[in-house]
Design a protein around this motif. Structure first.
Motif, PDB file in Angstrom:
ATOM      1  N   TYR A  80     -36.003 107.787   0.690  1.00  0.00           N
ATOM      2  CA  TYR A  80     -36.105 107.117   1.983  1.00  0.00           C
ATOM      3  C   TYR A  80     -35.484 107.989   3.081  1.00  0.00           C
ATOM      4  CZ  TYR A  80     -35.487 103.649   5.671  1.00  0.00           C
ATOM      5  OH  TYR A  80     -35.519 102.988   6.871  1.00  0.00           O
ATOM      6  N   PHE A  81     -34.289 108.504   2.831  1.00  0.00           N
ATOM      7  CA  PHE A  81     -33.595 109.372   3.786  1.00  0.00           C
ATOM      8  C   PHE A  81     -34.473 110.572   4.124  1.00  0.00           C
ATOM      9  CE2 PHE A  81     -29.047 111.109   4.701  1.00  0.00           C
ATOM     10  CZ  PHE A  81     -29.489 111.873   5.768  1.00  0.00           C
ATOM     11  N   ALA A  82     -35.055 111.190   3.110  1.00  0.00           N
ATOM     12  CA  ALA A  82     -35.909 112.364   3.334  1.00  0.00           C
ATOM     13  C   ALA A  82     -37.146 112.006   4.152  1.00  0.00           C
ATOM     14  CB  ALA A  82     -36.321 112.961   1.992  1.00  0.00           C
ATOM     15  N   ALA A  83     -37.681 110.822   3.925  1.00  0.00           N
ATOM     16  CA  ALA A  83     -38.896 110.399   4.639  1.00  0.00           C
ATOM     17  C   ALA A  83     -38.611 109.940   6.053  1.00  0.00           C
ATOM     18  CB  ALA A  83     -39.583 109.266   3.858  1.00  0.00           C
ATOM     19  N   GLU A  84     -37.471 109.265   6.251  1.00  0.00           N
ATOM     20  CA  GLU A  84     -37.187 108.628   7.533  1.00  0.00           C
ATOM     21  C   GLU A  84     -36.118 109.329   8.371  1.00  0.00           C
ATOM     22  OE1 GLU A  84     -38.991 106.244   8.746  1.00  0.00           O
ATOM     23  OE2 GLU A  84     -40.153 105.887   6.933  1.00  0.00           O
ATOM     24  N   GLY A  85     -35.443 110.311   7.804  1.00  0.00           N
ATOM     25  CA  GLY A  85     -34.452 111.061   8.571  1.00  0.00           C
ATOM     26  C   GLY A  85     -33.070 110.433   8.612  1.00  0.00           C
ATOM     27  N   GLY A  86     -32.801 109.482   7.768  1.00  0.00           N
ATOM     28  CA  GLY A  86     -31.492 108.835   7.701  1.00  0.00           C
ATOM     29  C   GLY A  86     -31.607 107.574   6.880  1.00  0.00           C
ATOM     30  N   PHE A  87     -30.486 106.880   6.733  1.00  0.00           N
ATOM     31  CA  PHE A  87     -30.536 105.618   6.010  1.00  0.00           C
ATOM     32  C   PHE A  87     -29.585 104.628   6.666  1.00  0.00           C
ATOM     33  CE2 PHE A  87     -27.261 108.002   3.844  1.00  0.00           C
ATOM     34  CZ  PHE A  87     -26.274 107.070   3.548  1.00  0.00           C
ATOM     35  N   PRO A  88     -29.931 103.348   6.596  1.00  0.00           N
ATOM     36  CA  PRO A  88     -29.129 102.318   7.247  1.00  0.00           C
ATOM     37  C   PRO A  88     -27.887 101.966   6.437  1.00  0.00           C
ATOM     38  CG  PRO A  88     -31.019 101.340   6.170  1.00  0.00           C
ATOM     39  CD  PRO A  88     -31.154 102.828   6.015  1.00  0.00           C
ATOM     40  N   PRO A  89     -26.895 101.357   7.080  1.00  0.00           N
ATOM     41  CA  PRO A  89     -25.675 100.967   6.371  1.00  0.00           C
ATOM     42  C   PRO A  89     -25.919  99.941   5.271  1.00  0.00           C
ATOM     43  CG  PRO A  89     -25.662 100.128   8.628  1.00  0.00           C
ATOM     44  CD  PRO A  89     -26.844 101.033   8.503  1.00  0.00           C
ATOM     45  N   ALA A 118     -35.629 115.224  -0.655  1.00  0.00           N
ATOM     46  CA  ALA A 118     -34.831 114.253  -1.414  1.00  0.00           C
ATOM     47  C   ALA A 118     -34.019 114.962  -2.500  1.00  0.00           C
ATOM     48  CB  ALA A 118     -35.734 113.190  -2.035  1.00  0.00           C
ATOM     49  N   ALA A 119     -34.621 115.911  -3.178  1.00  0.00           N
ATOM     50  CA  ALA A 119     -33.896 116.680  -4.201  1.00  0.00           C
ATOM     51  C   ALA A 119     -32.724 117.419  -3.564  1.00  0.00           C
ATOM     52  CB  ALA A 119     -34.837 117.656  -4.898  1.00  0.00           C
ATOM     53  N   HIS A 120     -32.950 117.994  -2.392  1.00  0.00           N
ATOM     54  CA  HIS A 120     -31.875 118.698  -1.681  1.00  0.00           C
ATOM     55  C   HIS A 120     -30.753 117.723  -1.302  1.00  0.00           C
ATOM     56  CE1 HIS A 120     -29.860 121.559   0.900  1.00  0.00           C
ATOM     57  NE2 HIS A 120     -29.880 120.648   1.861  1.00  0.00           N
ATOM     58  N   LEU A 121     -31.110 116.531  -0.848  1.00  0.00           N
ATOM     59  CA  LEU A 121     -30.098 115.530  -0.476  1.00  0.00           C
ATOM     60  C   LEU A 121     -29.257 115.112  -1.679  1.00  0.00           C
ATOM     61  CD1 LEU A 121     -32.210 113.362   1.960  1.00  0.00           C
ATOM     62  CD2 LEU A 121     -30.090 114.577   2.545  1.00  0.00           C
ATOM     63  N   ILE A 122     -29.893 114.910  -2.822  1.00  0.00           N
ATOM     64  CA  ILE A 122     -29.147 114.554  -4.029  1.00  0.00           C
ATOM     65  C   ILE A 122     -28.218 115.692  -4.426  1.00  0.00           C
ATOM     66  CG2 ILE A 122     -29.336 114.058  -6.509  1.00  0.00           C
ATOM     67  CD1 ILE A 122     -31.966 112.526  -5.778  1.00  0.00           C
ATOM     68  N   ASP A 123     -28.702 116.924  -4.316  1.00  0.00           N
ATOM     69  CA  ASP A 123     -27.854 118.073  -4.624  1.00  0.00           C
ATOM     70  C   ASP A 123     -26.662 118.144  -3.671  1.00  0.00           C
ATOM     71  OD1 ASP A 123     -27.198 120.522  -5.999  1.00  0.00           O
ATOM     72  OD2 ASP A 123     -27.996 121.611  -4.267  1.00  0.00           O
ATOM     73  N   LEU A 124     -26.882 117.850  -2.410  1.00  0.00           N
ATOM     74  CA  LEU A 124     -25.844 117.932  -1.385  1.00  0.00           C
ATOM     75  C   LEU A 124     -24.865 116.758  -1.438  1.00  0.00           C
ATOM     76  CD1 LEU A 124     -24.958 119.504   1.218  1.00  0.00           C
ATOM     77  CD2 LEU A 124     -26.439 117.941   2.478  1.00  0.00           C
ATOM     78  N   LEU A 125     -25.388 115.534  -1.557  1.00  0.00           N
ATOM     79  CA  LEU A 125     -24.566 114.324  -1.457  1.00  0.00           C
ATOM     80  C   LEU A 125     -24.173 113.718  -2.800  1.00  0.00           C
ATOM     81  CD1 LEU A 125     -26.482 112.597   1.471  1.00  0.00           C
ATOM     82  CD2 LEU A 125     -24.343 113.903   1.604  1.00  0.00           C
ATOM     83  N   GLY A 126     -24.920 114.026  -3.831  1.00  0.00           N
ATOM     84  CA  GLY A 126     -24.669 113.462  -5.149  1.00  0.00           C
ATOM     85  C   GLY A 126     -25.636 112.352  -5.472  1.00  0.00           C
TER      86      GLY A 126
END
Length: 143
Positions: free
Chosen positions: A41-50, A11-19
Motif C-alpha cells: 500500500y505504501f509503495a502504491a500510495e506514497g505513504g500509509f495512514p496512522p 514494497a520490497a525496498h520498504l520492507i528491507d528499509l523498515l522491516g
C-alpha cells in the motif's frame, strides 16, 4: 502510470528499509516495520495512514480501496503455492481474500517448517514476482 512490478519492487525496498511486521495490526508503531500488504500500500500510495498501527478493520478497508495496491497484492497471492480463503461478501457471492492470504503467508510457518519466512525470503518472493511481471510486460510490448 506505475506498473505492478514497480510497486512490488518499491514494497520490497520498504520492507528491507523498515522491516517486516508480522504481529498485530499492519504496522508496528514502535519500529515502523510494515506488514507486507501495508508495504505494498505504501509503495502504491506514497505513504500509509496512522490506522495501520491501530485499527485492523480500517486498514483492510483502506488497502481494499487502493486499486494499485490490490493489483500488486493479487499478483503476490497468485504467485504463492497456496490458495486464498474466500469470504462471502453477500449471500451466494464469494471472493478470495488476497490481503489475508498474503499477510498470513508472510507471518505463518509453511507446512513442514517451524518458522515463518524471513524478511529476506519475503523480499525475494516479492522481487521474483515483480521480475516475472516485468518480463511479461516487456514480452507483450515486444510482441
Amino acid at each position: 502510470m506505475t506498473s505492478i512490478a514497480d510497486t512490488l519492487s518499491r514494497a520490497a525496498h520498504l520492507i528491507d528499509l523498515l522491516g517486516l511486521h508480522t504481529g498485530d495490526q499492519f504496522a508496528d508503531s514502535k519500529s515502523d516495520a510494515l506488514d507486507v500488504c501495508a508495504a505494498i500500500y505504501f509503495a502504491a500510495e506514497g505513504g500509509f495512514p496512522p490506522e495501520f498501527s491501530t485499527d485492523e478493520d480500517a486498514s483492510i478497508r483502506l488497502i481494499e480501496c487502493s486499486a494499485p495496491a490490490m493489483q500488486a497484492i493479487r499478483a503476490i497471492s497468485n504467485a504463492l503455492d497456496s490458495e486464498p480463503c474466500v469470504t462471502e461478501i453477500v449471500p451466494g457471492h464469494e471472493v478470495p481474500d488476497h490481503i489475508e492470504h498474503v499477510s498470513n503467508w508472510a507471518a505463518t510457518a509453511p507446512i513442514g517448517h517451524t518458522a515463518p519466512p524471513t524478511a529476506s525470503e519475503v523480499i525475494g518472493r516479492i522481487l521474483r514476482t515483480a521480475n516475472g511481471l516485468g518480463v511479461l510486460r516487456h514480452t507483450s510490448i515486444a510482441a
